[in-house]
Enzyme design. Structure first.
Site, mmCIF file in Angstrom:
data_model
loop_
_atom_site.group_PDB
_atom_site.id
_atom_site.type_symbol
_atom_site.label_atom_id
_atom_site.label_comp_id
_atom_site.label_asym_id
_atom_site.label_seq_id
_atom_site.Cartn_x
_atom_site.Cartn_y
_atom_site.Cartn_z
ATOM 1 C CG HIS A 70 -3.546 -12.043 -1.646
ATOM 2 N ND1 HIS A 70 -4.476 -11.670 -2.578
ATOM 3 C CD2 HIS A 70 -3.107 -10.882 -1.081
ATOM 4 C CE1 HIS A 70 -4.613 -10.347 -2.582
ATOM 5 N NE2 HIS A 70 -3.779 -9.841 -1.688
ATOM 6 C CG HIS A 100 -2.162 -0.858 0.993
ATOM 7 N ND1 HIS A 100 -3.408 -0.541 1.475
ATOM 8 C CD2 HIS A 100 -2.322 -2.023 0.334
ATOM 9 C CE1 HIS A 100 -4.282 -1.479 1.121
ATOM 10 N NE2 HIS A 100 -3.641 -2.387 0.439
#
Ligand code: HEM
Ligand SMILES: *[C@@H]1O[C@H](CO)[C@@H](O)[C@H](O)[C@H]1NC(C)=O
Ligand SMILES: *[C@@H]1O[C@H](CO)[C@@H](O)[C@H](O)[C@H]1NC(C)=O
Length: 317
Positions: A194, A69
């Site tokens: 992930h 991010h």
């Protein structure tokens, strides 16, 4: 003479690796950036991450996601760490921050770094190194990363529009990541992050409402059960949420991907081959992931006289 050439060749080659030329490094960064100014930087950061993971192993995922991010919004400049003020709503207060955690790990490292080498180590570098350590401590690969990122002085909620939402399909993801200089292979390898962590119901419930046909039937029930507990209920991406392995890709193969943006990588012909390769070959995944992380960690970095070295990662100097 020949052996001298060989020796020289080996020395030059090692030097090039150390300096990251081989990986096409941003010019102001280097592998040994803190050798003179803060030789203990690596150890201090590793200790902070290790201590945190010992009491809560789920924080490995948090650190890796926070670095992503940071890099995708205004480059890897620590802007994700800045707190909002009366006159500025920062990135971290965007809905896209959904469940970002682990700020206290960066703070702990920063505090010790400021004690031992005040003013030298940027928050952006701390985050990049902490994400690297988190991957390794979660049984993933270890890779050296270049340092020397400077901290940014802008953090605005509206910039988080640069983060990809989980509603995107494979071709949209290829385009979005392509616009930032990543290949489809980089994108699939990065999505492999992930293999760590969880998603909340709010990130995938639209798939249940729309009866997404790419969810295996039993797994659809699992997702519904999770959502029955509420929007914040957590669904692990794979059965080993704290281990950096190939489990995520195997789940995609059996149509048990949690996010639409995960499952699409297997559904699309453009990316399915990569999913199959990574599911089958963990070493290959590790290798491509490292390479892609090295690239991601240099996204629009501030170098040299740009930016600053923040003394508190929450606040612009
Ligand atoms: C390909 C585009 C991507 C999309 C659409 C995406 C989207 C998401 C979403 C929606 C979540 C769950 C948030 C929640 O519900 O709490 C999540 C979690 C996560 N993402 Fe991504 N992501 C992407 C790429 C990446 C990349 C490139 C990385 C790192 C290299 C990453 C690392 C993570 C991690 C580790 C988690 C779990 C966080 C935790 O358990 O605390 N993601 N992502
Ligand atoms: C994320 O943003 C929400 C508002 O959308 C805010 O309430 C929350 O505190 C933020 N989370 C973090 C960890 O900063
Ligand atoms: C992805 O979504 C876009 C926009 O909705 C659509 O035009 C495109 O056909 C989709 N691609 C695939 C492979 O489904």
């Amino acid at each position: 003479m020949a052996s001298l050439n060989l020796v020289f060749g080996v020395i030059l080659y090692s030097y090039m690796i150390v300096n990251g030329w081989i990986y096409g490094m941003a010019t102001g960064l280097s592998m040994n950036y803190y050798v003179m100014t803060c030789p203990t930087a690596d150890i201090i950061i590793r200790n902070a991450v290790q201590t945190a993971l010992q009491s809560d192993p789920t924080l490995a995922a948090a650190l890796v996601r926070m670095h992503f991010h940071d890099c995708f919004v205004q480059g890897c400049d620590g802007s994700v760490l800045i707190d909002s003020t009366k006159s500025n709503t920062a990135e971290k207060d965007s809905p896209a921050n959904l469940s970002l955690r682990g700020y206290e790990i960066i703070d702990a490292a920063k505090q010790e770094l400021e004690r031992q080498c005040p003013g030298f180590v940027s928050c952006a570098d701390i985050l990049a190194m902490a994400a690297r350590d988190a991957v390794f401590l979660a049984s993933g690969p270890f890779y050296e990363i270049p340092k020397g990122r400077r901290d940014g002085t802008r953090s605005k909620i509206e910039d988080t529009i640069d983060l990809p939402p989980p509603t995107l399909n494979s071709s949209q993801l290829i385009t979005i990541f392509g616009n930032r200089g990543f290949t489809a292979q980089d994108m699939v390898a990065l999505s492999g992050a992930h293999t760590l962590g969880v998603a909340r119901c709010s990130s995938f419930k639209f798939r249940l409402d729309a009866a997404d046909p790419t969810i295996e039937t039993t797994f659809a029930k699992t997702l519904s059960n999770t959502c029955a507990t509420g929007d914040d209920a957590e669904q692990p991406f794979d059965s080993t949420r704290n281990i950096f392995d190939s489990g995520y890709f195997s789940e995609l193969q059996r149509r048990a991907g949690v996010l639409f943006s995960d499952q699409t990588l297997f559904e699309s012909a453009a990316t399915r081959g990569l999913v199959n390769k990574y599911a089958f070959n963990r070493a290959l995944f590790n290798m491509d992931f490292q390479r892609a992380m090295l690239k991601m960690g240099q996204l629009d970095v501030k170098e040299g006289s740009e930016g600053e070295i923040r003394s508190n990662c929450h606040i612009i100097n």
